[in-house]
Scaffold this active site. Sequence first.
Site, PDB file in Angstrom:
ATOM      1  N   HIS A 112      -5.357  -1.850   4.168  1.00 14.73           N
ATOM      2  CA  HIS A 112      -5.597  -1.200   2.881  1.00 14.73           C
ATOM      3  C   HIS A 112      -6.699  -1.952   2.169  1.00 14.73           C
ATOM      4  O   HIS A 112      -6.779  -3.176   2.239  1.00 14.73           O
ATOM      5  CB  HIS A 112      -4.329  -1.142   2.021  1.00 14.73           C
ATOM      6  CG  HIS A 112      -3.601  -2.444   1.912  1.00 14.73           C
ATOM      7  ND1 HIS A 112      -2.838  -2.959   2.937  1.00 14.73           N
ATOM      8  CD2 HIS A 112      -3.527  -3.348   0.900  1.00 14.73           C
ATOM      9  CE1 HIS A 112      -2.322  -4.125   2.554  1.00 14.73           C
ATOM     10  NE2 HIS A 112      -2.738  -4.379   1.329  1.00 14.73           N
ATOM     11  N   ASN A 145      -6.884  -7.845   1.950  1.00  8.86           N
ATOM     12  CA  ASN A 145      -6.202  -9.055   2.413  1.00  8.86           C
ATOM     13  C   ASN A 145      -5.788  -8.884   3.866  1.00  8.86           C
ATOM     14  O   ASN A 145      -5.338  -7.810   4.262  1.00  8.86           O
ATOM     15  CB  ASN A 145      -4.967  -9.305   1.546  1.00  8.86           C
ATOM     16  CG  ASN A 145      -5.330  -9.532   0.087  1.00  8.86           C
ATOM     17  OD1 ASN A 145      -6.290 -10.239  -0.206  1.00  8.86           O
ATOM     18  ND2 ASN A 145      -4.587  -8.925  -0.827  1.00  8.86           N
ATOM     19  N   ASP A 176      -1.865   2.138  -6.647  1.00 11.71           N
ATOM     20  CA  ASP A 176      -0.973   1.007  -6.386  1.00 11.71           C
ATOM     21  C   ASP A 176       0.225   1.076  -7.326  1.00 11.71           C
ATOM     22  O   ASP A 176       0.088   1.400  -8.510  1.00 11.71           O
ATOM     23  CB  ASP A 176      -1.726  -0.321  -6.580  1.00 11.71           C
ATOM     24  CG  ASP A 176      -0.992  -1.494  -5.960  1.00 11.71           C
ATOM     25  OD1 ASP A 176      -1.459  -2.022  -4.942  1.00 11.71           O
ATOM     26  OD2 ASP A 176       0.085  -1.883  -6.501  1.00 11.71           O
ATOM     27  N   ILE A 177       1.397   0.782  -6.801  1.00 17.00           N
ATOM     28  CA  ILE A 177       2.632   0.891  -7.584  1.00 17.00           C
ATOM     29  C   ILE A 177       2.737  -0.206  -8.645  1.00 17.00           C
ATOM     30  O   ILE A 177       3.437  -0.045  -9.644  1.00 17.00           O
ATOM     31  CB  ILE A 177       3.857   0.868  -6.621  1.00 17.00           C
ATOM     32  CG1 ILE A 177       5.047   1.583  -7.237  1.00 17.00           C
ATOM     33  CG2 ILE A 177       4.200  -0.542  -6.176  1.00 17.00           C
ATOM     34  CD1 ILE A 177       6.144   1.896  -6.227  1.00 17.00           C
ATOM     35  N   HIS A 187      -8.057  -2.518  -1.596  1.00 17.06           N
ATOM     36  CA  HIS A 187      -7.770  -2.360  -3.023  1.00 17.06           C
ATOM     37  C   HIS A 187      -9.094  -2.042  -3.731  1.00 17.06           C
ATOM     38  O   HIS A 187     -10.073  -2.777  -3.566  1.00 17.06           O
ATOM     39  CB  HIS A 187      -7.251  -3.663  -3.634  1.00 17.06           C
ATOM     40  CG  HIS A 187      -5.972  -4.195  -3.048  1.00 17.06           C
ATOM     41  ND1 HIS A 187      -4.765  -4.107  -3.689  1.00 17.06           N
ATOM     42  CD2 HIS A 187      -5.723  -4.853  -1.884  1.00 17.06           C
ATOM     43  CE1 HIS A 187      -3.819  -4.690  -2.961  1.00 17.06           C
ATOM     44  NE2 HIS A 187      -4.378  -5.152  -1.856  1.00 17.06           N
ATOM     45  N   VAL A 222       1.501  -6.071   3.129  1.00 16.15           N
ATOM     46  CA  VAL A 222       1.801  -4.866   3.901  1.00 16.15           C
ATOM     47  C   VAL A 222       0.877  -4.826   5.129  1.00 16.15           C
ATOM     48  O   VAL A 222      -0.349  -4.781   4.982  1.00 16.15           O
ATOM     49  CB  VAL A 222       1.597  -3.597   3.043  1.00 16.15           C
ATOM     50  CG1 VAL A 222       1.913  -2.352   3.866  1.00 16.15           C
ATOM     51  CG2 VAL A 222       2.453  -3.646   1.784  1.00 16.15           C
TER      52      VAL A 222
HETATM   53  P1  AMP Z   1      -1.373  -6.774  -0.111  1.00 17.32           P
HETATM   54  O1  AMP Z   1      -0.751  -7.975  -0.759  1.00 17.32           O
HETATM   55  O2  AMP Z   1      -2.864  -6.830  -0.065  1.00 17.32           O
HETATM   56  O3  AMP Z   1      -0.744  -6.461   1.228  1.00 17.32           O
HETATM   57  O4  AMP Z   1      -1.092  -5.565  -1.099  1.00 17.32           O
HETATM   58  C1  AMP Z   1      -0.036  -4.682  -0.969  1.00 17.32           C
HETATM   59  C2  AMP Z   1      -0.071  -3.784  -2.190  1.00 17.32           C
HETATM   60  O5  AMP Z   1       0.754  -2.669  -1.944  1.00 17.32           O
HETATM   61  C3  AMP Z   1       0.412  -4.433  -3.481  1.00 17.32           C
HETATM   62  O6  AMP Z   1      -0.628  -4.385  -4.465  1.00 17.32           O
HETATM   63  C4  AMP Z   1       1.618  -3.572  -3.879  1.00 17.32           C
HETATM   64  O7  AMP Z   1       1.747  -3.405  -5.266  1.00 17.32           O
HETATM   65  C5  AMP Z   1       1.310  -2.266  -3.175  1.00 17.32           C
HETATM   66  N1  AMP Z   1       2.469  -1.439  -2.846  1.00 17.32           N
HETATM   67  C6  AMP Z   1       3.622  -1.820  -2.239  1.00 17.32           C
HETATM   68  N2  AMP Z   1       4.435  -0.759  -2.090  1.00 17.32           N
HETATM   69  C7  AMP Z   1       3.783   0.311  -2.613  1.00 17.32           C
HETATM   70  C8  AMP Z   1       4.100   1.693  -2.753  1.00 17.32           C
HETATM   71  N3  AMP Z   1       5.269   2.189  -2.341  1.00 17.32           N
HETATM   72  N4  AMP Z   1       3.189   2.500  -3.340  1.00 17.32           N
HETATM   73  C9  AMP Z   1       2.021   1.999  -3.778  1.00 17.32           C
HETATM   74  N5  AMP Z   1       1.649   0.717  -3.653  1.00 17.32           N
HETATM   75  C10 AMP Z   1       2.524  -0.125  -3.096  1.00 17.32           C
END
Ligand code: AMP
Length: 125
Positions: free
Chosen positions: A109, A96, A35-36, A111, A105
């Site tokens: 995914h 989520n 995760d970024i 986590h 997103v």
């Molecule tokens: P969610 O709120 O469950 O949709 O989580 C989306 C996750 O994607 C968050 O923890 C962000 O930090 C992560 N994220 C967004 N863009 C990137 C990226 N380019 N590379 C890695 N993680 C990302």
Amino acid sequence: MAYAYDDQNIFAKILRGEIPNNTVIETTHTLAFHDIQPQAPVHVLVIPKGPYVTYDHFAAEASDEEIVDFTRTLAKVCKMQRVEADNADGYRLISNAGAHGVQDVPHLHVHVLGGRRMGRMVEPA
Ligand code: AMP
């Protein structure tokens, strides 16, 4: 109602190689990457390569092969990150979905969070 997949979401762009990622492991049907904005010492995202929006979408419509690949890859991630619950200190999985799940997103995914003791599972209502 059918799940509408937006192929302009950021994880779709990662899967197409349009933006970089820090890969942990890639298989035929699954990608895991850091995760970024990590929320814990271990914070890995595991995503299917197929166009699935949420876990329930994936669980209902993905092929058996995709589901097995995703699940086994998640196990490998736990071992690679040394958070597996038998030898190490464990982890938390979060996926989520939708508005109430506060999903940012719209590509499935999971986590994988570990390396520290997690707080409460959810905020009080
Ligand atoms: P969610 O709120 O469950 O949709 O989580 C989306 C996750 O994607 C968050 O923890 C962000 O930090 C992560 N994220 C967004 N863009 C990137 C990226 N380019 N590379 C890695 N993680 C990302």
